[in-house]
Every structure is written in C-alpha cells, then in structure tokens.
Design an enzyme around this catalytic site. Structure first.
Site, mmCIF file in Angstrom:
data_model
loop_
_atom_site.group_PDB
_atom_site.id
_atom_site.type_symbol
_atom_site.label_atom_id
_atom_site.label_comp_id
_atom_site.label_asym_id
_atom_site.label_seq_id
_atom_site.Cartn_x
_atom_site.Cartn_y
_atom_site.Cartn_z
ATOM 1 N N CYS A 71 41.556 159.793 39.955
ATOM 2 C CA CYS A 71 42.890 159.696 39.342
ATOM 3 C C CYS A 71 43.561 158.359 39.644
ATOM 4 O O CYS A 71 44.593 158.049 39.046
ATOM 5 C CB CYS A 71 43.774 160.835 39.810
ATOM 6 S SG CYS A 71 43.158 162.427 39.264
ATOM 7 N N HIS A 130 51.337 159.277 39.781
ATOM 8 C CA HIS A 130 50.248 160.039 39.157
ATOM 9 C C HIS A 130 50.731 161.476 38.945
ATOM 10 O O HIS A 130 51.400 162.052 39.806
ATOM 11 C CB HIS A 130 49.011 160.001 40.046
ATOM 12 C CG HIS A 130 47.937 160.928 39.564
ATOM 13 N ND1 HIS A 130 47.473 160.887 38.271
ATOM 14 C CD2 HIS A 130 47.268 161.931 40.191
ATOM 15 C CE1 HIS A 130 46.561 161.835 38.118
ATOM 16 N NE2 HIS A 130 46.418 162.476 39.260
ATOM 17 N N ASN A 187 47.421 166.867 34.006
ATOM 18 C CA ASN A 187 46.820 165.753 34.730
ATOM 19 C C ASN A 187 45.722 165.144 33.854
ATOM 20 O O ASN A 187 44.652 165.732 33.697
ATOM 21 C CB ASN A 187 46.251 166.276 36.052
ATOM 22 C CG ASN A 187 45.610 165.186 36.891
ATOM 23 O OD1 ASN A 187 45.440 164.052 36.431
ATOM 24 N ND2 ASN A 187 45.250 165.520 38.115
#
Ligand code: UT7
Length: 343
Positions: A116, A256, A286
């Site tokens: 990520c 994030h 996500n």
C-alpha cells in the site's frame, strides 16, 4: 548549478463503474453494513468487471485523463513508474504495458511493489530522477485490480479492498515547491501477517495451491492494524518535526485509506483538525497503491499553491513512509474534466 525540485503538475484517476456495496457483500459472507462501517469505515468499493481486463486497463484510463488534462503528448514523457501489487502478469511490468497502450514510446518504465506504500515509494523514486535534471516529465501511476486477489469467501478481508487507479505528472522546478522531504521505511518481518502465499517462485501455482485458496490475500488483521497505527503516526510526526511544521502549518493530510480508525489515530497524533484530512475510504475502500492519488484528485480543486501537505502510508512488507509536499498549483484553475466520482 540550480537545485531542482520535483513538483506534481497534474492528476488523473479512474475507478470502474461497478459499485460493490456492503449490502451485496453481506449476501456473500456473514457480515453487515454496521460491522464494516464501525470497524473499517467502508460503505462501498469499485470493482473492475469484464474478461481479460487487468490493472493496466485502469492505469491506462488514469494516464489518458492526466495527459489530456495537462495537455501533454505521450512523446514528451521520459519515464513512467507503476506501483502495483496486482500486475497484469508477473512479467513484463504493468508499467511497460500501460506505456504501450497509451502510446508512450520514448521512455523507460518499470513497476514498484511496496504494498500500500507503492505510490509513495514510486513518487519519491521518480522525484530523484527529475531532481537530477536528466528527465523532464515523469508519470507515476498507482493501479490496482485488488478484486483479482480478494477471496470473496473470507469475511475478514473481502470488505476492505477495491479497484482503482491514479496517476500524477512530475516535472522539475527551480522554485521551492514540490516534494520537499521524505521518510521511507520497511520491515520484511511483517510479511508473516500480510502476504499472498502462492504464485511466486517459492510456491508456484498448482492444483493444491488453488484448492487451498493460496492465491488470495492472507492477512492477520490485528497485528497489521497495530503496526499501521504505530508506524504511520510515528513517521508523520517525525517528518513534521524534521521540517519544523506545527499542526497549524499543515493544510492537508493525505493518508493511505486502509481503515478509518488508523486514519483517525494518525491525524490525532499529528494534532490535526479532522477537516484537514482527506478521506474517501467510505466510497472506494482500500485501493492499495491508488489511494493517495485518488484523494489528491478529489481534493484538487481545493488545493492552493504553497499548501503544506503530508502524504503518509502503511502497507504490506511491511512498508511505510511519509512525504512533505509544498503544493505547486492552484487546483481550481486546472481543467479537471468530469468529477463523476463525487457524491
Ligand atoms: O492496507 C494494508 C494494510 N492493512 C491494514 O491496514 C488492515 C489493518 N487491519 C484492520 O483494519 C482490522 O484489523 C480489520 C478491519 C482487518 C479487522 O478489524 P478488527 O477490529 O481487528 O477485527 P478482528 O479481526 O479482531 O475480528 C473481531 C471479530 C472476530 O470475531 P470474534 O472472534 O470476536 O467472534 C471476527 O471473526 O469480528 C469478526 N469479523 C467480522 N464480523 C463481521 C471479522 N470480519 C468480519 C466481518 N463482519 N466482515
């Protein structure tokens, strides 16, 4: 010689049309909108449908929007880096495929896999080529078809992830704008908590790996959650301190988008007013390497030249990091095209 900085001069994004709601997910696994909203903060996520479509197809849409919006010809691009954990195939790089599909012919391109944190790692890597003065126009793409590796029988992971892509143009400037500072970190020990068990060289695909569902995301949520809260907050505070930034000096935090509770813990540690935090996890989930550009794109009309922005990430690896960016243009003046993803 004049010192150059690398500055973001445009953003393009793409999310697929199909919306996977919590209601639909609760028909696939034993879950509920209430649980997902309370524990993660996601209402819906986008899913790329259609045979033979992969992350490059999402990236192509984002890059084409970026080129159009910034009036840039593919011939002007010197290099393209794609951050992804869901490449079209193990090789060649999805960056090569995106470049070919959008007509970028006089450039080099490669992928970065940093979970990520991939977009941030790619952005910082690209900024160094640009700061060297050797390259004038770079594209950094984060592109993920997470639905390709999500197990829709596993209620612990399937609500979290969505598909999407975002791309930025990076150019040199002699002004004090752009990427001012960065801190990147990784700890491979974290792999035991978050990984894909099979499909690589250790465990190539076989009937057994397919039967054991080992080509999907494996995550132990709690240790990942704890490491994410600790490290994202620590590194964000550290980059503030190193640059003598107080919370009131920061215009925006771009975190994030993994879990609302992680985002809130980070912004609290930084002492930030919640209004300064970019959040769209509720609508996109996500999207791994695409979360940061998806946020920047959505907030672009509100960004002002000179805004102090902190980008911060945590992901598989473990990898984490933060960057201090002095925004390089007034967002409202950019031709932004359709903002159809806004609700
Ligand atoms: O971006 C990459 C990095 N990844 C992350 O940052 C993810 C970090 N981790 C997290 O965000 C959270 O750990 C999760 C959202 C994955 C899980 O939330 P949690 O609060 O840590 O829940 P848990 O795993 O401790 O599970 C609590 C309970 C369990 O039931 P029991 O054992 O207490 O009876 C789970 O079985 O919740 C249950 N559960 C669910 N219940 C309803 C787990 N998933 C679900 C679900 N619906 N989807």
């Amino acid at each position: 010689m004049t010192k150059l900085k690398a500055v973001i001069t445009g953003i393009g994004v793409y999310v697929p049309d199909y919306i996977l709601t919590n209601e639909e997910l609760s028909k696939l696994v034993d879950t509920s909108d209430e649980w997902i909203m309370t524990r993660i903060g996601i209402k819906e996520r986008r899913i790329l449908k259609g045979e033979g479509k992969g992350s490059s197809d999402l990236g192509v849409e984002a890059v084409n929007q970026l080129l159009k919006k910034t009036g840039t010809s593919p011939d002007e691009i010197d290099f393209l880096i794609c951050a992804t954990v869901t490449p079209d195939m193990l090789f060649p790089a999805t960056a090569n495929i995106i470049s070919d599909k959008v007509g970028i012919k006089h450039a080099f391109s490669y992928d970065i896999n940093a979970g990520c944190s991939g977009f941030l790692y790619a952005l910082i890597t690209a900024s160094k080529f640009v700061e060297s003065g050797l390259y004038k126009k770079a594209i950094v793409v984060g592109s993920e078809k997470m639905s390709a590796i999500v197990d829709y029988t596993d209620r612990a992971t399937c609500p979290i992830f969505g598909d999407g892509a975002g791309a930025v143009l990076l150019e040199p400037t002699t002004e004090e704008f752009g990427i001012i500072d960065n801190m990147l970190q990784s700890d491979g020990y974290g792999r035991i908590y978050l990984h894909q068990k099979a499909g690589g060289s250790v465990k190539p695909p076989s009937y057994e790996t397919i039967d054991a569902r080992e080509h999907f995301i494996y995550q132990e949520g709690q240790p990942v959650f704890k490491a994410a809260v600790l490290n994202m907050a620590d590194i964000s505070v550290a980059i503030m301190e190193r640059n003598h930034l107080k919370s009131e000096d920061i215009a925006w935090l771009v975190p994030h988008q993994a879990n609302m509770r992680i985002i809130e813990a980070t912004s609290r540690r930084m002492g930030l007013d919640p209004k300064k935090v970019m959040i769209n996890i509720d609508r996109f989930g996500n999207t791994t390497a695409a979360t940061l550009p998806l946020c920047l794109w959505e907030w672009e009309p509100r960004l002002k030249k000179g805004d102090n922005i902190i980008l911060t990430t945590f992901g598989a690896g473990f990898t984490w990091g933060a960057a201090y960016v002095k925004w390089g243009y007034d967002g409202e003046k950019q031709e932004t095209g359709s903002r159809k993803y806004e609700t």
